[in-house]
Design an enzyme around this catalytic site. Structure first.
Site, short mmCIF file in Angstrom:
data_model
loop_
_atom_site.label_atom_id
_atom_site.label_comp_id
_atom_site.label_asym_id
_atom_site.label_seq_id
_atom_site.Cartn_x
_atom_site.Cartn_y
_atom_site.Cartn_z
N ARG A 147 0.81 -1.21 0.00
CA ARG A 147 0.00 0.00 0.00
C ARG A 147 0.85 1.27 0.00
O ARG A 147 0.65 2.16 -0.82
CB ARG A 147 -0.88 -0.02 1.25
N THR A 148 1.78 1.36 0.92
CA THR A 148 2.56 2.59 1.05
C THR A 148 3.38 2.83 -0.21
O THR A 148 3.42 3.95 -0.73
CB THR A 148 3.48 2.51 2.28
N LYS A 207 23.33 -3.64 8.34
CA LYS A 207 22.43 -2.54 7.98
C LYS A 207 23.11 -1.19 7.80
O LYS A 207 23.01 -0.55 6.75
CB LYS A 207 21.32 -2.40 9.02
N ARG A 263 11.58 2.87 3.32
CA ARG A 263 11.00 2.00 4.35
C ARG A 263 12.13 1.10 4.84
O ARG A 263 12.85 0.50 4.01
CB ARG A 263 9.89 1.17 3.69
N HIS A 304 5.92 6.48 11.12
CA HIS A 304 5.42 6.31 9.76
C HIS A 304 4.58 7.57 9.49
O HIS A 304 3.35 7.53 9.52
CB HIS A 304 4.57 5.03 9.69
#
Lengths: 310, 180
Positions: free
Chosen positions: A60-61, A88, A110, A138
């Protein structure tokens, strides 16, 4: 209002003032209209390149951002880096340097680590928009929730909003709490004690142990998705029990004295945190949230594009 | 907003009202009636001027409003994003006789942006431009079809159109620039 600006990045609503949040919501109103046109496109960001960098799965995002970017005439590239095993921090810096070398203008990211968006924003001159970082924030989801509540209840000041479910692991909850409090709404939280952060009341929110009390109190419920892996980690005993104790059901809504607006950021687990009759019922604005999401993201992209570098 | 030492009114309320009346007549003459006419005002003050022209023409001339901010050619260079008003075009403009209404015609860049935006609402049969004041100084090959008042001014001067609905008074005011 024209003297307010957003700066270079959108990392979270904790960093924004009430005036900045209101500017985004005001600007979103304009962009709603663009998506209702026969030609759903304006030339505003023509020539800008935007990278959607997704280290976590999202449908969705990512699609919402992509629609927003395309309707503003930006060029977009999607990078889905889920499951990357590289350490990371190092990976992110390298990725950022590579993106810079390709002369991009904006990044929507994200990432599973809290703080990743800020980390990236401090290291590259491009505008960075946080599309969700770990448990942290978010912001665009909360902004579209605010816009949807305001659309239906007229204003946010004094409105009672209860966020239900897994608050502990939820960046959506955290961004909503900041945004709602800054705009003068009252915030309630309801969920299993294992999924409520300790000491959260200090932010100025109310905690409800029973969903019935939350429904009785609230003008709007923002029902979070129960992440099914929480059950395996022992935070809740079973999905059935979660539904029995905390599920927002038609029966429970009918017992409340007033209409309660129903929001859900999706994707829904029907029959767990929300029943189908509620999700598809007359008080549900879940699909309005999706429509508003594009307008909010267009507003954020417009307000940030080419913004100051410090 | 009162006239000061370095400014004076070019048109007063009565003269504006007379100009609008004449312009309304010219719109009807140019479009050979009102059947297909749509008046589209450019935010801000073009919107109110379009409303007044529509009232003068009478009947039910459809009205629209354009905010051309998203179509500007200088968004990358002007610093903080300008506040966007909102566009409201009530119908498909295909085959319509569209009259763009604005307060002041200067460089022509606003009209260029308006032409681009109108294209996203259909393919009008004809687009005309109607302005209350033409102050010269064009930077693009754009001219008005209907003009309320033409004035020769220096590039450093400002021509402000004040209207009742926004500014509390009707006037066209010339403000002399600093280096006059």
């Amino acid at each position: 209002m024209s003297t307010v600006s957003l700066g270079k990045d959108l990392v979270g609503l904790e960093d924004l003032t009430r005036e900045q949040i209101e500017l985004i919501l005001y600007t979103s109103e304009t962009f709603k209209e663009v998506s209702e046109r026969a030609v759903k496109k304006v030339p505003t960001l023509r020539g800008l390149t935007i990278v959607n960098l997704f280290y976590e799965p999202s449908t969705r995002t990512r699609i919402s951002f992509e629609f927003a970017e395309k309707r503003l005439s930006a060029d977009t590239v999607n990078i889905v880096a889920a499951g990357s095993s590289v350490e990371k921090g190092e990976n992110l810096v390298d990725t950022a340097r590579n993106l810079e070398a390709m002369r991009i203008d904006m990044v929507v990211m994200r990432h599973p680590s809290s703080g990743a968006a800020k980390f990236l924003a401090e290291r590259i001159p491009s505008n960075v928009i946080n599309g969700g970082d770990g448990w942290h924030e978010h912001p665009t989801q909360a902004l579209l929730d605010l816009l949807t509540i305001r659309d239906h209840l007229g204003e946010l000041s004094g409105v009672k909003v209860c966020i239900c479910g897994d608050i502990l692991h939820s960046r959506v909850a955290r961004s909503n709490i900041w945004g709602l409090l800054k705009l003068g709404a009252e915030v309630g939280l309801c969920g299993p004690p294992t999924l409520l952060p300790r000491g959260i009341e200090e932010l100025g929110v109310r905690v409800f142990r029973r969903i019935e009390e939350a429904i009785e109190w609230a003008d709007a419920l923002n029902i979070l998705r129960l992440q099914l892996e929480r059950m395996r980690s022992g935070f809740i005993p079973s999905l059935g029990e979660y539904n029995r104790v905390f599920g927002v059901t038609q029966d429970r809504l009918e017992r409340a004295k007033k209409n309660v607006l129903i929001l859900h950021p999706g994707p829904m687990n029907r029959g767990v945190e929300i029943d189908s009759r509620v999700a598809d019922g007359p008080n549900s604005v879940i699909l309005r949230q999706v429509t508003n999401g594009i307008a909010v993201r267009m507003a954020v992209l417009y307000l940030l594009a080419g913004g100051p570098a410090d | 907003m009162n006239a000061t030492d370095n400014s004076h009114d070019i048109l007063d309320a009565r003269e504006i009202s007379r100009a609008l009346e004449r312009m309304a007549g010219e719109i009807v003459a140019l479009a050979e009636g009102t059947e297909n006419v749509v008046l589209v005002g450019i935010r801000r003050r073009g919107v109110e001027l379009a409303e007044r022209l529509a009232a003068t023409i009478g009947g039910r001339v459809p009205l629209g409003a354009l905010d051309i901010t998203l179509y500007r050619d200088d968004l990358r260079t002007i610093g903080p994003r300008p506040v966007v008003g909102g566009t409201n075009v009530p119908m498909d403009l295909t085959d319509k006789y569209v009259v763009i209404v604005d307060d002041v015609l200067y460089t022509g860049r606003t009209v260029r942006a308006a032409l681009d935006e109108l294209r996203d609402f259909g393919r009008p049969g004809r687009i005309a431009l109607c302005v209350l004041v033409d102050r010269g100084g064009r930077e693009l090959p754009i001219q008005a079809d209907i003009v309320g008042h033409s004035v020769e001014v220096r590039p450093t001067d400002r021509v402000d159109v004040l209207i009742r609905e926004v500014d509390g008074t009707d006037a066209v005011r010339l403000v002399r620039g600093e280096n006059a």
